[in-house]
Design an enzyme around this catalytic site. Structure first.
Site, short mmCIF file in Angstrom:
data_model
loop_
_atom_site.label_atom_id
_atom_site.label_comp_id
_atom_site.label_asym_id
_atom_site.label_seq_id
_atom_site.Cartn_x
_atom_site.Cartn_y
_atom_site.Cartn_z
N THR A 20 11.62 -3.82 2.02
CA THR A 20 12.04 -4.89 2.93
C THR A 20 13.49 -5.28 2.71
O THR A 20 14.18 -5.71 3.63
CB THR A 20 11.11 -6.10 2.74
OG1 THR A 20 9.81 -5.70 3.13
CG2 THR A 20 11.54 -7.29 3.56
N TYR A 34 8.64 -6.82 10.94
CA TYR A 34 9.88 -6.04 10.86
C TYR A 34 9.52 -4.66 10.38
O TYR A 34 8.37 -4.39 10.03
CB TYR A 34 10.86 -6.69 9.86
CG TYR A 34 10.26 -6.82 8.49
CD1 TYR A 34 9.57 -7.98 8.11
CD2 TYR A 34 10.33 -5.78 7.58
CE1 TYR A 34 8.97 -8.08 6.87
CE2 TYR A 34 9.73 -5.88 6.33
CZ TYR A 34 9.06 -7.02 5.99
OH TYR A 34 8.46 -7.11 4.77
N THR A 100 8.68 -4.54 -2.34
CA THR A 100 8.03 -5.42 -3.31
C THR A 100 6.56 -5.09 -3.55
O THR A 100 5.97 -5.53 -4.52
CB THR A 100 8.14 -6.90 -2.88
OG1 THR A 100 7.57 -7.03 -1.57
CG2 THR A 100 9.59 -7.36 -2.87
N ASP A 101 5.95 -4.30 -2.64
CA ASP A 101 4.50 -4.06 -2.76
C ASP A 101 4.13 -3.33 -4.05
O ASP A 101 3.09 -3.62 -4.66
CB ASP A 101 3.98 -3.28 -1.54
CG ASP A 101 3.93 -4.17 -0.30
OD1 ASP A 101 4.11 -5.39 -0.44
OD2 ASP A 101 3.70 -3.63 0.79
N LYS A 173 3.52 -9.11 -8.10
CA LYS A 173 3.61 -9.82 -6.81
C LYS A 173 2.34 -10.64 -6.65
O LYS A 173 1.24 -10.09 -6.66
CB LYS A 173 3.75 -8.80 -5.68
CG LYS A 173 3.98 -9.40 -4.31
CD LYS A 173 4.25 -8.30 -3.27
CE LYS A 173 4.57 -8.88 -1.92
NZ LYS A 173 4.94 -7.81 -0.95
N GLU A 294 -18.41 -8.74 -23.57
CA GLU A 294 -19.32 -8.51 -22.42
C GLU A 294 -19.79 -7.07 -22.26
O GLU A 294 -20.90 -6.84 -21.85
CB GLU A 294 -18.72 -9.02 -21.11
CG GLU A 294 -19.22 -10.42 -20.82
CD GLU A 294 -19.19 -10.81 -19.37
OE1 GLU A 294 -19.94 -10.22 -18.57
OE2 GLU A 294 -18.47 -11.75 -19.04
N1 LIG Z 1 8.54 -7.12 0.86
C1 LIG Z 1 8.41 -5.77 0.86
O1 LIG Z 1 9.27 -5.10 0.35
C2 LIG Z 1 7.15 -5.19 1.41
C3 LIG Z 1 7.22 -3.77 1.90
N2 LIG Z 1 5.94 -3.40 2.46
C4 LIG Z 1 7.52 -2.77 0.79
O2 LIG Z 1 6.95 -2.86 -0.26
O3 LIG Z 1 8.30 -1.88 1.00
#
Ligand SMILES: NC(=O)C[C@H](N)C(=O)O
EC number: 3.5.1.38
Length: 337
Positions: A20, A34, A100-101, A173, A294
């Site tokens: 992103t 986007y 970020t994923d 995340k 457990e």
């Molecule tokens: N905020 C992001 O970067 C999400 C995007 N789907 C990615 O991981 O490339």
């Protein structure tokens, strides 16, 4: 004067992978709708002219993808390029722009396999650069600030999101719609404010130069997959993953990595067939799985992931399996890294 100034500044390479932070939406109101991975690294750098005050920055486009599509081959490709740059006398720090994923997975992978104390900083954004209040510019500025700072050396792979400096090992995340998305169960290592770093703690686990793993010696990663624990779960997914060739299965368990009685027999059987079973937890704020709590791990010959979430446990298991197939060794590695 300008030449003198350039000589004093650190040399930082920005390796762009997409995400992103390189995304673009149709209008400034589109913060969530986007396309990721649209802008090239030169545009990213040109978008933050202030980077030139922090470091001599140059960019390289390693790949251009949304991070949910990152494969093991992509990880190896990126890891090997980082190692080459880290070996170069003209490079003082490396920044990786990333979606970020799966940013937390890549950051942990690099933390395990890069034999350097030079700063490696992974950064992304929650909003594309075209959106109002986009967070990528400042996150990137902060990443270059941290990567160009000698104080960042030897602290493992770092992540700069939302003004915080996080350990690449711990961070994950935690929410997908806020800029305050990245958290560590053990807290950030520091803050970066107006280009200056303020440190508060250090990682306690083995990393980078102190790691027994070396990207230069890894040519492929074994298949390790994840199956989710929940009420009324069946053993279908576990069996299918093993049949698909998984060398280890990460159990993304409920609570403390507990395993449903409907699944236990299949996991015992798969272990006998040679598949490593690694119990982790999918609780949101950070799991904490202990041996023989457990589930009788000693009797079953299973491994526990301790505080690593399932996706980080997958990364460590893959890297560890390049060196050992022994479950006791695997467990030692899970305690130490
Ligand atoms: N905020 C992001 O970067 C999400 C995007 N789907 C990615 O991981 O490339």
């Amino acid at each position: 004067k300008e030449v003198e100034n350039q000589q004093k500044l650190a040399n930082v390479v920005i390796l762009a992978t997409g995400g992103t932070i390189a995304g673009a939406g149709a209008s400034a109101a589109n913060s969530a709708t986007y396309q990721a991975a649209k802008l090239g690294v030169d545009k990213l750098i040109a978008g933050v002219p202030e980077l030139a005050n922090l470091a001599n920055v140059r960019g390289e486009q390693v790949m251009q993808i949304a991070s949910e599509s990152i494969s093991n081959d992509n990880l190896l490709q990126l890891g090997k390029r980082v190692a080459e740059l880290a070996d170069s006398k003209d490079v003082d720090g490396i920044v990786i722009t990333h979606g970020t994923d799966t940013l937390e997975e890549t950051a942990y992978f690099l933390n395990l396999v890069e034999k350097t104390d030079k700063p490696i900083v992974v950064v992304g954004s929650m909003r594309p650069g075209t959106a109002m209040s986009a967070d990528g510019m400042l996150n990137l500025y902060n990443a270059v600030a941290v990567a160009s700072n000698k104080e960042s050396r030897g602290k493992g792979v770092l992540v700069t999101m939302n003004d915080e400096i996080q350990s690449g090992r711990d961070v994950s995340k935690t929410v997908n719609i806020k800029t305050e998305a990245f958290k560590s169960p053990w807290g950030p290592l520091g803050m970066v404010v107006e280009g200056k770093s303020y440190w508060f703690r250090l990682p306690a686990k083995r990393h980078t130069v102190d790691s027994e793993f070396d990207i230069k010696k890894i040519s492929s990663l074994p298949a390790v997959d994840i199956a989710y624990g929940y009420g009324n779960v069946t053993d279908t997914a576990y069996k299918a993953l093993a049949q698909g060739g998984a060398k280890a299965i990460i159990h993304a368990g409920t609570g403390n990595g507990s395993v449903s009685s409907r699944v236990v027999p299949a996991l015992q059987e798969l272990r006998k067939e040679g598949v490593q079973i690694i119990r982790s937890s999918h609780v949101n704020a950070g799991g904490f799985v202990l041996r023989n709590a457990e589930q009788p791990d000693d009797k079953n010959d299973w491994v526990v992931a301790h505080d690593l979430n399932p996706q980080k446990a997958r990364i460590l298991a893959m890297v560890a399996l390049t060196k050992t197939q022994d479950s006791k060794e695997l467990q030692r590695i899970f305690w130490e890294y």
